[in-house]
Design an enzyme around this catalytic site. Sequence first.
Site, PDB file in Angstrom:
ATOM      1  N   GLU A  37      61.978  16.865 -20.893  1.00  8.57           N
ATOM      2  CA  GLU A  37      61.252  16.109 -21.912  1.00  8.57           C
ATOM      3  C   GLU A  37      60.131  16.961 -22.510  1.00  8.57           C
ATOM      4  O   GLU A  37      59.340  17.566 -21.798  1.00  8.57           O
ATOM      5  CB  GLU A  37      60.668  14.854 -21.251  1.00  8.57           C
ATOM      6  CG  GLU A  37      59.808  13.988 -22.121  1.00  8.57           C
ATOM      7  CD  GLU A  37      59.249  12.787 -21.355  1.00  8.57           C
ATOM      8  OE1 GLU A  37      58.674  11.900 -21.997  1.00  8.57           O
ATOM      9  OE2 GLU A  37      59.411  12.737 -20.108  1.00  8.57           O
TER      10      GLU A  37
ATOM     11  N   LYS B 124      62.478   8.665 -27.466  1.00 14.50           N
ATOM     12  CA  LYS B 124      62.381   7.800 -26.290  1.00 14.50           C
ATOM     13  C   LYS B 124      62.311   6.334 -26.727  1.00 14.50           C
ATOM     14  O   LYS B 124      61.545   5.969 -27.615  1.00 14.50           O
ATOM     15  CB  LYS B 124      61.139   8.176 -25.484  1.00 14.50           C
ATOM     16  CG  LYS B 124      60.987   7.411 -24.180  1.00 14.50           C
ATOM     17  CD  LYS B 124      59.651   7.670 -23.504  1.00 14.50           C
ATOM     18  CE  LYS B 124      59.571   9.013 -22.843  1.00 14.50           C
ATOM     19  NZ  LYS B 124      58.353   9.151 -22.000  1.00 14.50           N
TER      20      LYS B 124
ATOM     21  N   CYS C 198      63.391  10.033 -19.863  1.00 18.25           N
ATOM     22  CA  CYS C 198      62.462   9.606 -18.819  1.00 18.25           C
ATOM     23  C   CYS C 198      62.346   8.090 -18.656  1.00 18.25           C
ATOM     24  O   CYS C 198      63.116   7.477 -17.918  1.00 18.25           O
ATOM     25  CB  CYS C 198      61.093  10.236 -19.056  1.00 18.25           C
ATOM     26  SG  CYS C 198      60.072  10.280 -17.547  1.00 18.25           S
TER      27      CYS C 198
END
Length: 584
Positions: free
Chosen positions: A44, A126, A162
């Site tokens: 990430e 995300k 994540c």
Amino acid sequence: MPQLRLALNQIDSTVGDLAGNAESVVHWTRHSVEQGAHLVAFPEMALTGYPVEDLALRSSFVEASRAALRALAARLRDEGLGEAAVVVGYLDRCETAQPRYGQPAGAPQNAAAVLHRGEVVLTFAKHHLPNYGVFDEFRYFVPGETLPVVRVHGIDVALAICEDLWQDGGRVPAARSAGAGLLLSVNASPYEREKDDTRLDLVRKRAREAGCTTAYLAMIGGQDELVFDGDSIVVDAGGEVVARAPQFSEGCVLLDLDLPAAAAEPPSGTVDDGLRVEHVTLGADPLPAYEAELTQGYADRLDDDEEVYSALVVGLRAYAAKNGFRSVLIGLSGGIDSALCAAIACDALGARNVYGVSMPSRYSSEHSKDDAADLAARTGLNYRTVAIGPMFDAYMEALGLTGVAEENLQSRLRGTTLMGISNQEGHIVLAPGNKSELACGYSTLYGDSVGAYGPIKDVYKTQVFRLARWRNRAARERGQTPPIPENSISKPPSAELRPDQVDTDSLPDYDVLDRILERYVDRDQGREEIIAAGFEPELVTRVLRMVDTAEYKRRQYPPGTKISAKGFGKDRRLPITNRWRETG
């Protein structure tokens, strides 16, 4: 079933170093491609470093990140690495977001991209944005609303970032709905004590929910107070571990996966949580079976004390290296805190780059001076003695201080001495305070709290002793000299600012104190809950009052490595001016 050679590169990125981070991506992509990888992944925001904090709100930095991504794609092609599909995290912005109240200006996004043949073929952001603990992602980012799927050699790979795995819903069930053969999540999840067990359970659970093999790629290294421990994991659809990478070690997990073939028709439309499938085909046809498959082992796990100690070493090393510091300076009192900090510093930077100073006063015991010298001899760090007696006498003659003011003067003289040497010689000062002391305000502003970094800031006193014993035991097992004098571990802790002083003159026994603090500070339990757990009401009241009235001191303490779920700093944000008291 079709096969795919996957390369998970757990690397260390530096926030803002776009060129250096890109160089690292190229280096590890080359390594992966030379090993025959088809799909190469990086953590990430690997291109920008993580977390970027308010840099996300600067349009200049966002545009620099976007430009660096395009340049990286072209460079990979130009260097003969373009045939591999490369997944890399970066900072982007939403092209379609309309500015509105409560949304970060410029609509920045925590994003990742797939690079192939010199082009950015797919981007996504995300979906779940964490907003707890050290995370402020609602402040910085707008969410992504797609399920990205890339077809590589006849296998559909769903992609996530994540928190998309840490939260229920979203891309995990969407990956099942889309019929993905692999779910790949790129992460920069900070280290916390015992988080590795939680992480493994999480990945197993999500793999079963997604109905496919799941790869969890993690970052390693350090950024300010955060440490990233790697520990990348691959599990199959049934939750069985296929591979697990080492902790605190940069490197590549390379393995062959037998995965279900993609459906003839690519997934499309809207799936779970209203996510719109965005599908890109890079290779529709499966590869011929390999002559020999690569298998990846299960890296040995560190025991709890070694894990925490390793995190402290990595945190200090990263802070020094990434901020351009080559050496550190620490006051050596002969006590356990400075001894453990010195051992960590020697392991992080090498003893030749660690400078210790003994600064005895009239109240310093002979054994403490001897213990400081013994530590220096055991570790090989640079050592000198600067007596503060003459300075102390001059101040006392001018000011005539008594009591606590006299005690604290000694600590402040030591702090001034260390900062003077730091300015003169260029070392950064390490503050040796532990979490128990910080919680209770048992430190002197501009004295033992001075410094650029606090290596054990998030370590309770009882754990300081445990880590010191572990470090000595580890040295003996390796046939080395234990770095910490046994006397520093066994003697009663003391600030030695007045005759026969010990810490228990001012604080409860550390074993009891730390258990109360863990409940109040780390778990946010109130007075009545703590008393109900079996602690004496008067003691609980006393400890909570000390914690509440020391907030102004903690705000002025330097950063330090975070190892718990709630360290002092971004995890725990309380007003300094605050009349609410748990104690009434």
